[in-house]
Design a protein around this motif. Structure first.
Motif, mmCIF file in Angstrom:
data_model
loop_
_atom_site.group_PDB
_atom_site.id
_atom_site.type_symbol
_atom_site.label_atom_id
_atom_site.label_comp_id
_atom_site.label_asym_id
_atom_site.label_seq_id
_atom_site.Cartn_x
_atom_site.Cartn_y
_atom_site.Cartn_z
ATOM 1 N N GLY A 154 46.099 42.525 36.828
ATOM 2 C CA GLY A 154 46.146 42.159 35.412
ATOM 3 C C GLY A 154 46.154 43.351 34.477
ATOM 4 O O GLY A 154 45.329 43.441 33.582
ATOM 5 N N TYR A 155 47.100 44.287 34.692
ATOM 6 C CA TYR A 155 47.166 45.508 33.881
ATOM 7 C C TYR A 155 47.143 45.201 32.386
ATOM 8 O O TYR A 155 46.338 45.736 31.625
ATOM 9 N N LYS A 162 37.778 41.705 31.832
ATOM 10 C CA LYS A 162 37.879 42.962 32.575
ATOM 11 C C LYS A 162 37.165 42.855 33.930
ATOM 12 O O LYS A 162 37.708 43.257 34.961
ATOM 13 N N VAL A 163 35.934 42.319 33.896
ATOM 14 C CA VAL A 163 35.170 42.231 35.142
ATOM 15 C C VAL A 163 35.932 41.409 36.174
ATOM 16 O O VAL A 163 36.061 41.803 37.348
ATOM 17 N N PHE A 164 36.486 40.266 35.743
ATOM 18 C CA PHE A 164 37.221 39.426 36.694
ATOM 19 C C PHE A 164 38.449 40.168 37.240
ATOM 20 O O PHE A 164 38.765 40.078 38.432
ATOM 21 N N ASN A 165 39.129 40.903 36.375
ATOM 22 C CA ASN A 165 40.323 41.623 36.834
ATOM 23 C C ASN A 165 39.966 42.755 37.797
ATOM 24 O O ASN A 165 40.720 43.049 38.728
ATOM 25 N N TRP A 166 38.809 43.390 37.575
ATOM 26 C CA TRP A 166 38.393 44.436 38.517
ATOM 27 C C TRP A 166 38.080 43.829 39.882
ATOM 28 O O TRP A 166 38.385 44.414 40.914
ATOM 29 N N LEU A 167 37.459 42.639 39.857
ATOM 30 C CA LEU A 167 37.204 41.970 41.140
ATOM 31 C C LEU A 167 38.532 41.635 41.812
ATOM 32 O O LEU A 167 38.680 41.793 43.031
ATOM 33 N N PHE A 176 28.449 39.453 42.484
ATOM 34 C CA PHE A 176 27.890 40.195 43.615
ATOM 35 C C PHE A 176 28.430 39.649 44.932
ATOM 36 O O PHE A 176 28.700 40.405 45.866
ATOM 37 N N GLY A 177 28.594 38.321 45.013
ATOM 38 C CA GLY A 177 29.126 37.705 46.226
ATOM 39 C C GLY A 177 30.520 38.237 46.530
ATOM 40 O O GLY A 177 30.822 38.615 47.672
ATOM 41 N N LEU A 178 31.372 38.290 45.503
ATOM 42 C CA LEU A 178 32.742 38.768 45.718
ATOM 43 C C LEU A 178 32.752 40.256 46.058
ATOM 44 O O LEU A 178 33.510 40.693 46.931
ATOM 45 N N ILE A 179 31.899 41.044 45.376
ATOM 46 C CA ILE A 179 31.859 42.481 45.711
ATOM 47 C C ILE A 179 31.509 42.657 47.187
ATOM 48 O O ILE A 179 32.184 43.376 47.928
ATOM 49 N N TRP A 212 40.560 31.843 33.947
ATOM 50 C CA TRP A 212 39.194 32.328 33.768
ATOM 51 C C TRP A 212 38.881 32.645 32.308
ATOM 52 O O TRP A 212 37.717 32.593 31.909
ATOM 53 N N THR A 213 39.915 32.940 31.519
ATOM 54 C CA THR A 213 39.641 33.167 30.092
ATOM 55 C C THR A 213 39.205 31.864 29.423
ATOM 56 O O THR A 213 38.214 31.828 28.691
#
Lengths: 540, 314
Positions: free
Chosen positions: A281-282, A331-336, B34-37, B66-67
């Motif tokens: 997701g750039y 951002k957090v979701f895209n990093w995951l 944390f689970g996904l990491i 997700w948004t």
């Protein structure tokens, strides 16, 4: 890693080595190192103040210092850490070093302005620090009126002048980055071919340029009222003390994003490199930085939910505060998503980055507690808020700073750092940080007010835990000084691209020559264009 | 180590419920992150040769997904918090009024009956109590964690805070806005008592005068009665200065053509800075009492002028 490296004979570090060649340099890389030295000094100054505070809070009545001294300590901690470490930290050090290299340019757009900004920063910083030591200041970093104008013996005006001067350094850096990113991109580098670090530094620079003048005006008004007794904030002279809070937070809330946005940029670089995979997701990450920069100007009122503003203002600012956290969540979701199906390696920069991801998420979620009006009434002004913003500023931003520092260390110094020590420090920082600040969430819920030199005895156990954690944190923060210092002389020589990363900065020698690139590179591919190993196997 | 906080007012349980909701949502998100990491760190570590398959090309559906989910959850939390906030700060009309003055570094409390206390606040349970608060110097903040409420106390303003205590007991009172050297010592206790006990406490600590009576004395002592009419007979008529009968709570036409609503703040400002708001058809002759009347006396004067509301304009 046993790579034989052709040691570059000549680099920006070796070309000339007189004192004048450093103090009058216009090379962005040398200026970055000047800034490194300065902000490291400020970081440890602010850290010592914090350590003394944590020692004092070991006992309910205050273990070592008087109330007055405690108040001075937290004021110094806040002023130094906010204005002379967090606000400049990543942009002026890592940013200064890496922006022209990422752009494929020879320097920033205004090299002399860059040097001037360092002198402004040092002038402001030393002036403020001297005033803090010579006069003492006990207003907190927030300078709320009328305490700061009429009721304190400290040198408010002197410290304000120091901050005022260093503000111009922020503006100069912001202008320099904005112009450089617009004008100095290498041939072929369109906006969507820029590394995300540049997007986030661009957003940061916009806030630097737009918000810092408001702080300057506020400080001027504060000085005017203090010295000439012009009624601006003093209700007895027809002013309004809440006006100060509005103006102060109009700068200081966007400033929070000045502190964290560059960290977001580092995250995108480090996570892709150590997943050996393109970013997920750039455009969403890029534009969420811009969205944060814009929305952050419209949330200042959330610092004043119990201050005496209207209910309508509180409701509006609460909604906007929830909105500003949406881009961070994206951002957090895209990093995951970036980690998903990657080839993940756990070198120290990645450990710091994963630490950031966890701590920033906790900091962000607890931000929702104080954005929700009914909950904020109970939690605001307590240790809950202290814990919340330290999870963002220290857990998040300082972890990102260390991630970036380790990541670009081979490029900056031409040496590899000791990997095991660095990993150990990353773990220790994560553990020490949580032990220090997690108990403070509970203390806050239980009602312990912030900025208290003494406290009711039932809060002691959690305070002792927190102080114990801060001891570990202090040791962990000192470790990089030693092992990174050691690597300067004894570290293995680094190849030009030790992490097999994309990005123009890795396509030139480590450390680079003063002119960065012998020939200006031409960009022909999107950023983070990591080859998929399975494609390679299929082709073979 | 205590990890729970007494919930002692009508609204404290509601605040706790909101906090619990926020906590559950946070734990769910943290478990996911944390689970996904952990999962990805193990499954996709570089050394693992598991086939990753192709990476999906189009990601915007996931992004929108997700948004939107985040927006919906955040909006729900916003509504929950805002609704509670409005109720936390809307005092019912029948609340018992108690006056609070903050100063470096103590809390002074005055009850309607003239009872005074310092760094302590006695209140009855089961009855809404409204605090009318001001400061003599810097900004303070009146905070009672057991009731989950707080509000800043500003100089030159009357801020209000209300609660309905449920559980008798003694609770912490903190100043939570940094106010100078002994900020940490600006603490006290809030004692919630059964209504009968509270009535007994009021009698035992009976002040010499009620606030209204004390205000009436001050009205004469400061010379106000020389010009202003107050009460059916008292005072100096309506020639030089407007009558104060029936003033409180009514609209006041000003010389500049605007109209103000006569509340506590208006009366306070008119005493301290009379030249700022001149009542229509009167000359600006009243001297300023700024710096001459302390916050305690202002409260009494206002209580007295307030008591004239029932007199009706004369």
């Amino acid at each position: 890693m046993s790579v034989t490296v052709d040691t570059p004979r000549v680099s920006y570090l070796t070309e000339e080595n007189t004192i004048g060649s450093w103090l009058l340099t216009t090379d962005h890389k040398r200026i970055a190192l000047l800034y490194f030295a300065s902000i490291t000094g400020f970081f440890f100054l602010g850290g010592i103040a914090a350590a003394l505070m944590r020692i004092n809070l070991l006992t309910p009545t205050g273990a070592i210092v008087s109330h007055e001294m405690y108040n001075r300590l937290f004021t110094m901690h806040g002023v130094v850490m906010v204005w002379f470490f967090l606000v400049p930290a990543i942009p002026v050090t890592l940013g200064n070093f890496i922006v022209p290299l990422m752009l494929g340019a020879r320097d920033l757009a205004f090299p002399k302005l860059n040097l001037v900004s360092w002198y402004l920063f040092m002038t402001g910083g030393l002036f403020a620090t001297y005033s803090l030591f010579a006069g003492g200041l006990d207003t907190g970093w927030t300078f709320y009126t009328p305490l700061s104008t009429d009721y304190t013996k400290g040198h408010v005006v002197a410290v304000a002048i120091g901050i005022f001067i260093s503000g111009f350094s922020s503006i100069a850096t912001g202008v320099n980055f904005i112009v450089s990113i617009h004008r100095l991109r290498a041939p072929g580098m369109g906006w969507y071919r820029m590394p995300l670090m540049l997007w986030s530094l661009y957003a940061t620079s916009v806030i630097y340029v737009l918000a810092t003048p408001v702080l300057a005006m506020t400080l001027i008004l504060l000085g005017f009222e203090t010295v000439f007794h012009v009624g601006i904030f003093d209700q007895r002279l027809g002013g309004d003390p809440l006006l100060f809070q509005h103006l102060f937070w109009f700068y200081s809330h966007p400033a929070v994003y000045i502190m964290i946005l560059p960290g977001f940029g580092v995250m995108s670089e480090v996570l892709t490199t150590f997943s050996q995979k393109g970013i997920f997701g750039y455009k969403f990450i890029a534009w969420s930085s811009v969205a944060i920069a814009v929305i952050s100007f419209f949330v200042w009122g959330h610092h004043m939910f119990v201050a005496g503003t209207s209910v309508y203002s509180a409701i509006t600012f609460s909604l906007l505060s929830f909105m500003v956290s949406v881009p961070s969540a994206i951002k957090v979701f895209n990093w995951l998503g970036t980690l998903h199906k990657g080839y993940i390696k756990f070198d120290a920069p990645m450990l710091y980055a994963l630490g950031f991801l966890g701590l920033f998420t906790i900091g962000g979620l607890t931000g929702l507690f104080v954005a929700a009006l009914g909950a904020d009434v109970h939690l605001t002004q307590t240790y809950f808020v202290v814990a919340h913003f330290h999870y963002i500023m220290v857990g998040g931003m300082v972890s990102a700073f260390f991630a970036g520092l380790h990541y670009w260390w081979p490029k900056i110094t031409g040496r590899l750092y000791p990997e095991m020590w660095a990993r150990a420090a990353a773990f220790l920082i994560f553990f020490g940080f949580n032990l220090t600040f997690f108990p403070q969430f509970i203390l806050g819920y239980l009602g312990m007010p912030r900025r208290y030199a003494a406290y009711p005895p039932e809060f002691q156990v959690l305070n002792v835990l927190s102080s114990a954690g801060s001891t570990i944190l202090a040791v962990a923060y000192l470790m990089p000084v030693f092992y990174l210092g050691y690597s300067l002389r004894h570290g293995a020589r680094s190849p030009s691209n030790p992490w097999h990363a994309t990005g123009l900065e890795w396509k030139t020698q480590s450390p680079p020559r003063t002119e960065n690139f012998p020939i200006i590179p031409i960009v022909t591919e999107p950023p983070y264009n990591y080859p998929r190993p399975e494609d390679r196997t299929r082709a073979a | 180590m205590t990890l729970t906080l007494t919930s002692a007012s009508v609204h404290s349980a509601e605040v706790d419920a909101l906090l619990a909701g926020l906590l559950l949502m946070s734990l769910a998100v943290l478990a996911l992150v944390f689970g996904l990491i952990w999962t990805y760190a193990i499954r996709y570590r570089a050394g693992n040769t598991e086939d990753r398959g192709a990476i999906g090309q189009k990601s915007w559906r996931i992004e929108i997904g997700w948004t939107v989910a985040t927006l919906v959850v955040f909006f729900a939390l916003f509504v929950w918090g805002a609704d509670l906030y409005v109720r936390l700060y809307t005092a019912p009309g029948n609340a018992l009024k108690i006056y609070v003055v903050g100063k470096q570094w103590m809390w002074k409390v005055e009850h309607e009956g003239g009872q005074r206390e310092i760094n302590a606040l006695h209140v009855p349970v089961g009855r809404p109590v409204q605090l009318i608060m001001t400061s003599e110097d810097v900004i303070h903040d009146f905070s009672i964690p057991a009731f989950r409420i707080k509000h800043d106390v500003l100089p030159g303003r009357y801020e209000q805070l209300w609660f309905n205590a449920q559980t008798p007991g003694s609770y912490h009172l903190f100043c939570t806005q940094f106010c100078g050297t002994d900020h940490a010592a600006m603490i006290g206790e809030v004692v919630a008592m059964q209504q009968a006990d509270y009535a007994r406490w009021l009698t035992q600590n009976g002040g010499s005068d009620t606030l209204v009576a004390a205000g009436r004395d001050l009205f004469t002592r400061y010379g106000c009665s020389g010009c202003h009419q107050a009460g059916p007979t008292g005072g100096g008529g309506t020639v030089r200065a407007p009558s104060l009968n029936g003033l409180y709570g009514s609209p006041v036409p000003l010389a500049d053509g605007t109209t103000v609503f006569a509340d506590d703040k208006y009366i306070r400002d008119s005493i301290l800075l009379p030249a700022d708001q001149i009542v229509a058809s009167y000359a600006p002759v009243m001297p300023s009492f700024s710096g001459q009347i302390g916050e305690d006396d202002l409260i009494k004067l206002i209580a007295f002028i307030k008591s004239l509301a029932a007199e009706g304009p004369s």
